[in-house]
Design a protein around this motif. Structure first.
Motif, PDB file in Angstrom:
ATOM      1  N   GLU A  54     -46.942  32.816  -5.873  1.00  8.99           N
ATOM      2  CA  GLU A  54     -47.060  33.687  -7.048  1.00  8.99           C
ATOM      3  C   GLU A  54     -45.967  33.457  -8.076  1.00  8.99           C
ATOM      4  N   GLN A  55     -45.105  32.495  -7.851  1.00  3.08           N
ATOM      5  CA  GLN A  55     -43.940  32.319  -8.720  1.00  3.08           C
ATOM      6  C   GLN A  55     -44.253  31.603 -10.029  1.00  3.08           C
ATOM      7  N   GLY A  56     -45.458  31.052 -10.153  1.00  2.00           N
ATOM      8  CA  GLY A  56     -45.779  30.254 -11.337  1.00  2.00           C
ATOM      9  C   GLY A  56     -45.545  30.956 -12.659  1.00  2.00           C
ATOM     10  N   PRO A  57     -46.171  32.125 -12.901  1.00  2.00           N
ATOM     11  CA  PRO A  57     -45.962  32.805 -14.189  1.00  2.00           C
ATOM     12  C   PRO A  57     -44.499  33.140 -14.456  1.00  2.00           C
ATOM     13  N   LEU A  58     -43.754  33.473 -13.405  1.00  2.00           N
ATOM     14  CA  LEU A  58     -42.344  33.810 -13.621  1.00  2.00           C
ATOM     15  C   LEU A  58     -41.522  32.574 -13.968  1.00  2.00           C
ATOM     16  N   LEU A  59     -41.818  31.459 -13.335  1.00  2.00           N
ATOM     17  CA  LEU A  59     -41.112  30.224 -13.693  1.00  2.00           C
ATOM     18  C   LEU A  59     -41.439  29.805 -15.118  1.00  2.00           C
ATOM     19  N   ARG A  60     -42.690  30.011 -15.520  1.00  2.00           N
ATOM     20  CA  ARG A  60     -43.038  29.713 -16.918  1.00  2.00           C
ATOM     21  C   ARG A  60     -42.250  30.608 -17.873  1.00  2.00           C
ATOM     22  N   LEU A  61     -42.127  31.894 -17.530  1.00  2.00           N
ATOM     23  CA  LEU A  61     -41.324  32.799 -18.354  1.00  2.00           C
ATOM     24  C   LEU A  61     -39.863  32.354 -18.392  1.00  2.00           C
ATOM     25  N   LYS A  62     -39.361  31.953 -17.236  1.00  2.00           N
ATOM     26  CA  LYS A  62     -37.961  31.524 -17.182  1.00  2.00           C
ATOM     27  C   LYS A  62     -37.734  30.306 -18.072  1.00  2.00           C
ATOM     28  N   ALA A  63     -38.690  29.388 -18.073  1.00  2.00           N
ATOM     29  CA  ALA A  63     -38.556  28.207 -18.934  1.00  2.00           C
ATOM     30  C   ALA A  63     -38.521  28.614 -20.407  1.00  2.00           C
ATOM     31  N   LYS A  64     -39.357  29.568 -20.781  1.00  2.00           N
ATOM     32  CA  LYS A  64     -39.374  30.013 -22.183  1.00  2.00           C
ATOM     33  C   LYS A  64     -38.109  30.785 -22.540  1.00  2.00           C
ATOM     34  N   LEU A  65     -37.557  31.507 -21.565  1.00  2.00           N
ATOM     35  CA  LEU A  65     -36.278  32.179 -21.815  1.00  2.00           C
ATOM     36  C   LEU A  65     -35.166  31.157 -22.036  1.00  2.00           C
ATOM     37  N   LYS A  66     -35.205  30.069 -21.282  1.00  2.00           N
ATOM     38  CA  LYS A  66     -34.221  28.995 -21.485  1.00  2.00           C
ATOM     39  C   LYS A  66     -34.352  28.400 -22.886  1.00  2.00           C
ATOM     40  N   ILE A  67     -35.597  28.223 -23.326  1.00  2.00           N
ATOM     41  CA  ILE A  67     -35.822  27.674 -24.668  1.00  2.00           C
ATOM     42  C   ILE A  67     -35.271  28.635 -25.720  1.00  2.00           C
ATOM     43  N   SER A  68     -35.497  29.949 -25.525  1.00  2.00           N
ATOM     44  CA  SER A  68     -35.007  30.938 -26.484  1.00  2.00           C
ATOM     45  C   SER A  68     -33.492  30.952 -26.556  1.00  2.00           C
ATOM     46  N   GLN A  69     -32.836  30.544 -25.467  1.00  2.00           N
ATOM     47  CA  GLN A  69     -31.372  30.484 -25.454  1.00  2.00           C
ATOM     48  C   GLN A  69     -30.859  29.086 -25.799  1.00  2.00           C
ATOM     49  N   SER A  70     -31.766  28.250 -26.353  1.00  2.00           N
ATOM     50  CA  SER A  70     -31.401  26.891 -26.783  1.00  2.00           C
ATOM     51  C   SER A  70     -30.871  26.056 -25.621  1.00  2.00           C
ATOM     52  N   LYS A  71     -31.584  26.127 -24.505  1.00  2.00           N
ATOM     53  CA  LYS A  71     -31.251  25.321 -23.326  1.00  2.00           C
ATOM     54  C   LYS A  71     -32.478  24.505 -22.932  1.00  2.00           C
ATOM     55  N   PRO A  72     -32.855  23.505 -23.772  1.00  2.00           N
ATOM     56  CA  PRO A  72     -34.103  22.773 -23.520  1.00  2.00           C
ATOM     57  C   PRO A  72     -34.090  21.979 -22.218  1.00  2.00           C
ATOM     58  N   MET A  73     -32.947  21.431 -21.837  1.00  2.00           N
ATOM     59  CA  MET A  73     -32.919  20.632 -20.614  1.00  2.00           C
ATOM     60  C   MET A  73     -33.097  21.525 -19.377  1.00  2.00           C
ATOM     61  N   ASP A  74     -32.518  22.724 -19.420  1.00  2.00           N
ATOM     62  CA  ASP A  74     -32.743  23.671 -18.316  1.00  2.00           C
ATOM     63  C   ASP A  74     -34.214  24.075 -18.253  1.00  2.00           C
ATOM     64  N   ALA A  75     -34.820  24.216 -19.427  1.00  2.00           N
ATOM     65  CA  ALA A  75     -36.240  24.568 -19.475  1.00  2.00           C
ATOM     66  C   ALA A  75     -37.092  23.465 -18.859  1.00  2.00           C
ATOM     67  N   ILE A  76     -36.734  22.211 -19.145  1.00  2.00           N
ATOM     68  CA  ILE A  76     -37.483  21.086 -18.580  1.00  2.00           C
ATOM     69  C   ILE A  76     -37.366  21.092 -17.054  1.00  2.00           C
ATOM     70  N   ASP A  77     -36.173  21.361 -16.531  1.00  2.00           N
ATOM     71  CA  ASP A  77     -35.991  21.433 -15.074  1.00  2.00           C
ATOM     72  C   ASP A  77     -36.844  22.552 -14.470  1.00  2.00           C
TER      73      ASP A  77
END
Length: 748
Positions: free
Chosen positions: A495-518
């Motif tokens: 069930e972690q898929g939607p939350l990981l997607r949210l986490k990636a977008k939160l990383k993008i909002s904080q200008s952390k694109p490489m963390d988002a890619i990971d």
């Protein structure tokens, strides 16, 4: 052998037993039994009726059982040697009986032996019944099993269809039906399962009604015993036949056999069979199969309104909302049952899921509120909730700000009214939280999200998602990420898929694109592992259900790489997505060869903007057809949108515009695509401004809190010289930007 008696008023009860053509009164025998002289009573029967030892004991035991003296009956039955009786009966009964036409005096011993067998076997059966009533269930099951073992020992090929003593057949049928019940009452579930299979797979010459009762009992046992019975033994399986894999499949098979017997007129209608079948098919989400069973039933078995309502539930459960709503419309017609509360609530619920029929749902919900009285008053909260949801959906198609404001207010009023009836309903709190969030009342939405998580113990994914999105809308990205990490510890890996997607977008909002890619890579690994665990025969949509699928992940990565201008990586991601969706909308797009599609869309836009024709009907033919295909089209047009973003980033304006138009051909209500197309048309000069303004206005009608639509509408008005209007749109965009979540609240 028989007993007779009569009782009229105060006349003394007269009872007698008959055997071998001789009858005698039971009073003398019963008097000796009352004195405890079992041997003397037995001698009287043997001399008076010419019986042997086992037959006399069997008859005495039956008398005691009928008088209610269970302990006395057991003392009599204990003296019967069943194996000796079988040994004497077997030679004559194992012979094939001759036909009635050629019967001779030599056949008489066989008939006498059948009577003897009937009496002895009945005695053991009554012994089992006596033990059951005394609570000695394991002993009762053992005695009942000995009856069936004796029958199989006497009749090697099974009980023949003809020339079997009625009393003997009745005893066998009763023993076959009783044995699994005894094992169940004794708590021996595996033995009960074996007894049921023995009853159904052996040749007992059971009538249709008896066989149906056993099949129904076994189906109920499989559904509710909580013990996996396992498949039938290999010896009982026929080559090429279907073998159930688990309890649920076997129970459904048995219940459908019973339904088939009823259709053929072999058994009477038993409404509980349909109830159990409904439960079983609902467990495996096969309500469409249940609908087929209901449709095959003859008229008159179910009242037609009840049939329509049940079919509507089945189709609704199968996702066929259009068919379900059509049935409910018939059921709620003024000449049928227009005030049926459950039908009104179901119709309102279906309408609450589609913004284009939400107004119809409002009518159903209001009628449900009126009819929720008396013993059904507790359902008033459900009706108010449905009204709030329908009004919330209606907001999205309202044409004026005043109407939108009124509907939003009424939606919140209805949901808060429902809270007064259902204080601790977590789903109601969630719906209220989403409504507050969409109206940007973020503090109230945050409070509802926290209450939802408290009530559900953090076990539901949607509560964590709502809390994360509200925090992101408040620009509290660090806290939102902490909530996401906490949620990942609470829920299962799948069930972690939607939350990981949210986490990636939160990383993008904080200008952390490489963390988002990971994070996207971790998400992709989970989804691919999940897909493999379901095997190659499951489709992507079946495996992931409503969760994140691999197609969306590749597109998310493509968007991220496009922001970084890594165009080669964008191409790779889109190619991976294309492999998953062979028929997605990018297949319509071929570089440099899409002029026909571009002109077709220009013609449709001309029909709408110049002639005043609604483009949604021009494109789809009928709104109802668009409703039916909307979910599928939305997924397919995503690829064209991403292709357009890539082309736009490379400066290929016309190619990008063609991609957006291709996506809108598939899904006319795709807000993000309308905004992209409108923004691109705005950049193409003054002549394209009217079309850009219409596209952006249409986007705001569907999603009135989209800040990008407000922003580009401000640019369009600025270039058109309407500076005051432009200022209003810019101000609205600025206010919305301060409360814009990383994912739209409408995703719920």
């Amino acid at each position: 052998m028989s007993e007779s008696g009569e009782n009229e008023g105060d006349v003394e009860l007269v009872r007698e037993v008959c055997a071998n053509g001789v009858c005698m009164k039971t009073s003398e025998v019963e008097a000796k039994l009352d004195q405890g002289n079992i041997d003397e009573a037995e001698s009287s029967l043997r001399e008076g009726l010419s019986l042997n030892y086992e037959e006399a004991r069997a008859l005495l035991g039956r008398l005691e059982y009928q008088r209610g003296n269970l302990e006395g009956a057991l003392r009599v039955f204990d003296g019967i040697d069943l194996q000796a009786a079988i040994h004497r009966l077997q030679p004559s009964l194992s012979e094939k009986p001759s036909s009635k036409k050629g019967r001779t005096k030599s056949d008489i011993p066989a008939q006498v032996s059948q009577h003897a067998a009937s009496l002895v076997l009945e005695a053991i059966y009554l012994k089992a019944k006596s033990l059951q009533k005394l609570g000695r269930l394991t002993e009762a099951a053992s005695e009942c099993k000995s009856v069936l073992d004796a029958v199989e020992s006497i009749f090697h090929q099974g009980i023949p269809d003809v020339q079997v003593d009625n009393r003997l057949q009745e005893t066998v049928s009763q023993a076959v039906e009783l044995l699994p019940e005894l094992w169940k009452q004794a708590g021996c579930n595996q033995e009960a399962s074996s007894a049921y299979r023995r009853a159904l797979l052996s040749q007992w010459n059971l009538d249709n009604d008896c066989c149906a009762r056993i099949q129904k009992g076994f189906a109920v046992f499989l559904l509710h015993s909580g013990v996996e019975a396992g498949p039938p033994s290999l010896a009982s399986q026929v080559d090429g036949s279907y073998v159930p894999k688990n309890n649920l499949e076997e129970a459904i098979l048995l219940l459908m056999i019973l339904m088939r017997k009823h259709h053929l007129g072999k058994i009477k209608w038993d409404p509980s069979v349909m109830e159990h079948l409904s439960f079983a098919l609902s467990l495996c989400s096969q309500t469409s199969v249940l609908a087929k069973q209901l449709e095959e039933m003859m008229p008159g078995v179910f009242p037609r309104v009840d049939r329509w309502n049940t079919l509507a539930l089945c189709y609704g459960g199968a996702g066929q909302n259009k068919a379900a709503l059509n049935l409910l419309r018939k059921s709620l017609h003024k000449h049928e049952q227009p005030d049926d509360l459950k039908a009104l609530l179901l119709a309102a619920k279906i309408c609450s899921e589609d913004l284009h029929i939400a107004s119809e749902g409002v009518e159903y919900a209001q009628r449900a509120i009126i009819n929720a009285k008396g013993k059904d008053e507790h359902l008033k909260g459900v009706a108010l909730r449905m009204l709030g949801l329908c009004l919330g959906k209606q907001v999205k198609v309202s044409k004026s700000d005043s109407e939108r404001s009124y509907l939003q207010s009424e939606a919140l009023k209805s949901l808060n009214g429902a809270i007064s009836f259902e204080h601790n309903n977590p789903d109601l709190l969630f719906d209220l939280g989403v409504q507050y969030a969409e109206q940007r009342n973020l503090n109230a939405a945050l409070r509802c999200a926290k209450q939802f998580i408290d009530l559900t113990g953090g076990s539901l994914l949607k509560g964590w998602r709502l809390l994360t999105l509200v925090l992101s809308a408040q620009q509290r990205f660090t806290e939102a990420e902490l909530v996401t990490d906490a949620a990942l510890d609470e829920i299962t890996k799948w069930e972690q898929g939607p939350l990981l997607r949210l986490k990636a977008k939160l990383k993008i909002s904080q200008s952390k694109p490489m963390d988002a890619i990971d994070t996207y890579r971790s998400l992709l690994a989970i989804i691919q592992a999940q897909r493999k665990s379901f095997g190659p025969f499951k489709s992507v949509s079946e495996v992931e259900d409503d969760k994140v699928n691999e197609f969306e992940v590749w597109h998310g990565l493509a968007t991220l790489y496009s922001r970084l201008s890594h165009w080669k990586d964008v191409e790779i991601c889109l190619e991976k997505a294309r492999e998953l969706k062979q028929l997605s909308s990018e297949m319509l797009h071929t570089e440099g060869k899409n002029s026909k599609l571009f002109l077709a869309y220009k013609l449709l836009m001309f029909n709408f903007y110049v002639l005043g024709k609604p483009h949604r009907h021009v494109i789809d033919g009928k709104t109802s057809q668009a409703d039916h295909m909307r979910g599928k089209k939305a997924k397919n047009c995503l690829s064209s949108l991403k292709k357009g973003v890539m082309c736009e980033g490379r400066g290929l304006t016309h190619d990008a515009l063609s991609c957006y138009f291709n996506a809108l051909l598939l899904e006319p209500y795709y807000v993000h695509c309308k905004i992209r197309a409108g923004a691109l048309l705005f950049k193409m000069g003054p002549k394209a401004l009217p079309v850009a303004r219409s596209l952006l206005s249409d986007a705001l009608t569907i999603e009135p809190t989209n800040r990008m639509a407000f922003y580009y509408m401000g640019l369009v008005h600025r270039d058109a010289g309407r500076l005051a209007d432009a200022a209003d749109y810019f101000q609205a965009a600025s206010m919305l930007e301060e409360s814009d979540p990383v994912e739209s609240f409408s995703s719920f």
